[in-house]
Design a protein around this motif. Structure first.
Motif, mmCIF file in Angstrom:
data_model
loop_
_atom_site.group_PDB
_atom_site.id
_atom_site.type_symbol
_atom_site.label_atom_id
_atom_site.label_comp_id
_atom_site.label_asym_id
_atom_site.label_seq_id
_atom_site.Cartn_x
_atom_site.Cartn_y
_atom_site.Cartn_z
ATOM 1 N N LEU A 7 0.853 -1.180 0.000
ATOM 2 C CA LEU A 7 0.000 0.000 0.000
ATOM 3 C C LEU A 7 0.890 1.232 0.000
ATOM 4 C CD1 LEU A 7 -2.787 -0.737 2.644
ATOM 5 C CD2 LEU A 7 -3.027 -0.669 0.171
ATOM 6 N N ARG A 8 0.578 2.179 -0.854
ATOM 7 C CA ARG A 8 1.237 3.489 -0.831
ATOM 8 C C ARG A 8 0.358 4.383 0.029
ATOM 9 N NH1 ARG A 8 1.990 5.093 -6.249
ATOM 10 N NH2 ARG A 8 4.020 4.113 -6.113
ATOM 11 N N ASN A 10 -0.033 8.199 2.080
ATOM 12 C CA ASN A 10 0.355 9.582 2.367
ATOM 13 C C ASN A 10 -0.339 9.981 3.653
ATOM 14 O OD1 ASN A 10 1.531 9.505 -0.142
ATOM 15 N ND2 ASN A 10 0.097 10.914 -1.082
ATOM 16 N N SER A 62 -7.027 -2.483 4.401
ATOM 17 C CA SER A 62 -7.174 -1.292 3.574
ATOM 18 C C SER A 62 -8.301 -0.396 4.085
ATOM 19 C CB SER A 62 -7.428 -1.713 2.132
ATOM 20 O OG SER A 62 -7.503 -0.612 1.296
ATOM 21 N N ARG A 66 -7.931 3.416 5.764
ATOM 22 C CA ARG A 66 -8.647 4.540 5.146
ATOM 23 C C ARG A 66 -9.538 5.288 6.145
ATOM 24 N NH1 ARG A 66 -8.615 1.146 0.309
ATOM 25 N NH2 ARG A 66 -7.626 2.382 -1.335
ATOM 26 N N GLU A 73 -4.188 9.628 1.507
ATOM 27 C CA GLU A 73 -4.264 8.764 0.331
ATOM 28 C C GLU A 73 -3.784 7.359 0.674
ATOM 29 O OE1 GLU A 73 -2.307 8.460 -4.120
ATOM 30 O OE2 GLU A 73 -2.131 10.316 -3.002
ATOM 31 N N VAL A 74 -4.523 6.365 0.191
ATOM 32 C CA VAL A 74 -4.139 4.961 0.320
ATOM 33 C C VAL A 74 -4.354 4.338 -1.054
ATOM 34 C CG1 VAL A 74 -4.600 2.747 1.423
ATOM 35 C CG2 VAL A 74 -4.860 4.857 2.726
ATOM 36 N N GLU A 75 -3.311 3.741 -1.584
ATOM 37 C CA GLU A 75 -3.385 3.185 -2.932
ATOM 38 C C GLU A 75 -2.672 1.841 -2.966
ATOM 39 O OE1 GLU A 75 -1.599 4.391 -7.316
ATOM 40 O OE2 GLU A 75 -1.253 5.681 -5.607
ATOM 41 N N ARG A 76 -3.301 0.840 -3.566
ATOM 42 C CA ARG A 76 -2.654 -0.463 -3.704
ATOM 43 C C ARG A 76 -1.593 -0.383 -4.795
ATOM 44 N NH1 ARG A 76 -5.361 -6.401 -4.685
ATOM 45 N NH2 ARG A 76 -3.406 -7.510 -4.717
ATOM 46 N N VAL A 77 -0.440 -0.989 -4.521
ATOM 47 C CA VAL A 77 0.674 -1.004 -5.461
ATOM 48 C C VAL A 77 0.994 -2.455 -5.764
ATOM 49 C CG1 VAL A 77 3.070 -0.300 -5.795
ATOM 50 C CG2 VAL A 77 1.564 1.110 -4.414
#
Length: 84
Positions: A7-8, A10, A62, A66, A73-77
């Motif tokens: 997870l990315r 910020n 996740s 959140r 920001e939470v983004e799957r990588v």
């Protein structure tokens, strides 16, 4: 068999990294494999890699992350080389 997910994230400088790691570890069977966070002005940006045995556990982590209002920001990588 366990799968590793990335997870990315910020989050604001005032947020606690401990709170994020505790959220991941609160899901039974989840293990943090690697953290890579850097300060970018007033916020931190980075990747957290963790291992879970089921996809539903990843989704649960996740959602829990959140819910934290300090995280912007939470983004799957999917690229495992980002965590090297």
């Amino acid at each position: 068999m366990n799968d590793t997910f990335l997870l990315r994230i910020n989050y604001r400088n005032a947020a606690s990294l401990h709170k994020i790691t505790a959220t991941v570890e609160s899901v039974e069977g989840a293990k943090i494999k690697r953290l890579n966070f850097r300060s970018k002005g007033k916020s931190f940006v980075g990747i957290i890699a963790f291992e879970v045995s089921r996809l539903i556990d990843f989704e649960r982590i996740s959602v829990l992350i959140r819910r934290n209002r300090d995280i912007s920001e939470v983004e799957r990588v999917s690229d495992l080389t980002l965590c090297s």
